[in-house]
Scaffold this motif. Sequence first.
Motif, PDB file in Angstrom:
ATOM      1  N   UNK A 108     -42.452 -74.238  24.937  1.00  0.00           N
ATOM      2  CA  UNK A 108     -42.345 -75.078  23.744  1.00  0.00           C
ATOM      3  C   UNK A 108     -41.383 -74.501  22.721  1.00  0.00           C
ATOM      4  N   UNK A 109     -40.475 -73.621  23.183  1.00  0.00           N
ATOM      5  CA  UNK A 109     -39.487 -73.065  22.274  1.00  0.00           C
ATOM      6  C   UNK A 109     -39.255 -71.592  22.554  1.00  0.00           C
ATOM      7  N   UNK A 110     -38.832 -70.858  21.497  1.00  0.00           N
ATOM      8  CA  UNK A 110     -38.494 -69.429  21.610  1.00  0.00           C
ATOM      9  C   UNK A 110     -39.114 -68.659  20.461  1.00  0.00           C
ATOM     10  N   UNK A 111     -39.629 -67.478  20.751  1.00  0.00           N
ATOM     11  CA  UNK A 111     -40.146 -66.554  19.745  1.00  0.00           C
ATOM     12  C   UNK A 111     -39.179 -65.382  19.581  1.00  0.00           C
TER      13      UNK A 111
ATOM     14  N   UNK B 131     -44.873 -61.328  17.081  1.00  0.00           N
ATOM     15  CA  UNK B 131     -43.828 -62.311  17.379  1.00  0.00           C
ATOM     16  C   UNK B 131     -43.876 -63.441  16.369  1.00  0.00           C
ATOM     17  N   UNK B 132     -42.733 -64.027  16.067  1.00  0.00           N
ATOM     18  CA  UNK B 132     -42.626 -65.155  15.145  1.00  0.00           C
ATOM     19  C   UNK B 132     -42.003 -66.329  15.875  1.00  0.00           C
TER      20      UNK B 132
ATOM     21  N   UNK C 291     -32.761 -66.181  17.589  1.00  0.00           N
ATOM     22  CA  UNK C 291     -31.957 -64.972  17.423  1.00  0.00           C
ATOM     23  C   UNK C 291     -31.479 -64.816  15.979  1.00  0.00           C
ATOM     24  N   UNK C 292     -31.118 -65.940  15.346  1.00  0.00           N
ATOM     25  CA  UNK C 292     -30.701 -65.882  13.945  1.00  0.00           C
ATOM     26  C   UNK C 292     -31.837 -65.394  13.060  1.00  0.00           C
ATOM     27  N   UNK C 293     -33.048 -65.911  13.287  1.00  0.00           N
ATOM     28  CA  UNK C 293     -34.191 -65.488  12.493  1.00  0.00           C
ATOM     29  C   UNK C 293     -34.518 -64.016  12.752  1.00  0.00           C
ATOM     30  N   UNK C 294     -34.330 -63.565  13.996  1.00  0.00           N
ATOM     31  CA  UNK C 294     -34.560 -62.151  14.320  1.00  0.00           C
ATOM     32  C   UNK C 294     -33.573 -61.267  13.555  1.00  0.00           C
TER      33      UNK C 294
END
Length: 274
Positions: free
Chosen positions: A229-232, A241-242, A252-255
């Motif tokens: 259902x997406x990526x963490x 994990x977020x 990756x941008x949020x990471x």
Amino acid sequence: MTTCPVCGGTLPAQRGPRARRYCSRACQAKAYRARQRQDREHRPPPGEERELLEAYADVPAMELADTLAGAARRLAGALNAGLPADGFDLGVVARIPVVLAARARQAAPAAQARHGIPDPRLAAPTAAVIDLAADPAPSRPEVQAPPPEPSRDDSVPSSPQPAGAPAKTAPARRKRLSQKAARAVADGARLVKGADHRDTHRWNLTAEDGTVLGYVEPSYGGTGRTGRNGWNHRLAESLAASGPYKTREEAALQCALTWIRVATAPLRRTLTVD
């Protein structure tokens, strides 16, 4: 001897993943601007991009990704067998990446607003994720933690300890980075397949000097065929994990943004007793 791809200057003999690729920061910046300019030149016109977004508006991103992967496999099989390429598969490979990239650009500001993150164009790296597939830039000095320092507080008498017991020591502290230095590290980060990618589908957000800043992993819990259902995302030294986020690029941008906040956070000096 290797040469700088920008100016042709000679570079000293180097080995390993940290070998320099450019002779100076000026050449590195010039190559970066060239990659950005090439990306803009290959972006479709706004009208065409808008039409593709409207045409695929009701199709989930994961379904688009699966369709793209299937078309790419069929095209590769046709090329290996010397057969003509299927027109439908060629259309899929030409259109779906444009749709996914446009969705990622649209989703990033909304995700940042939802999590209270400032606009990356003002206070965050602009190329940390958008240019993940570009050639790696030269290495920057690795950020290392300084050696542990003994306590300077002489007013507290030390109590006797049994023989062989470890002494009180201050743990090694990481080096706090400035906003500019942290953004520079995140600017050069790239998504690289992890060693166990075949089993976990995990990607490493890796800095230019080889340091892993964080991980981007699939999020499961959906009702589709794959269950995704997406990526963490999570930092390299964290188990929390977020997510989930719709695309790998958004995660990756949020990471990268999370890593910047941690790297620039004030340091807290603590004393531990083993």
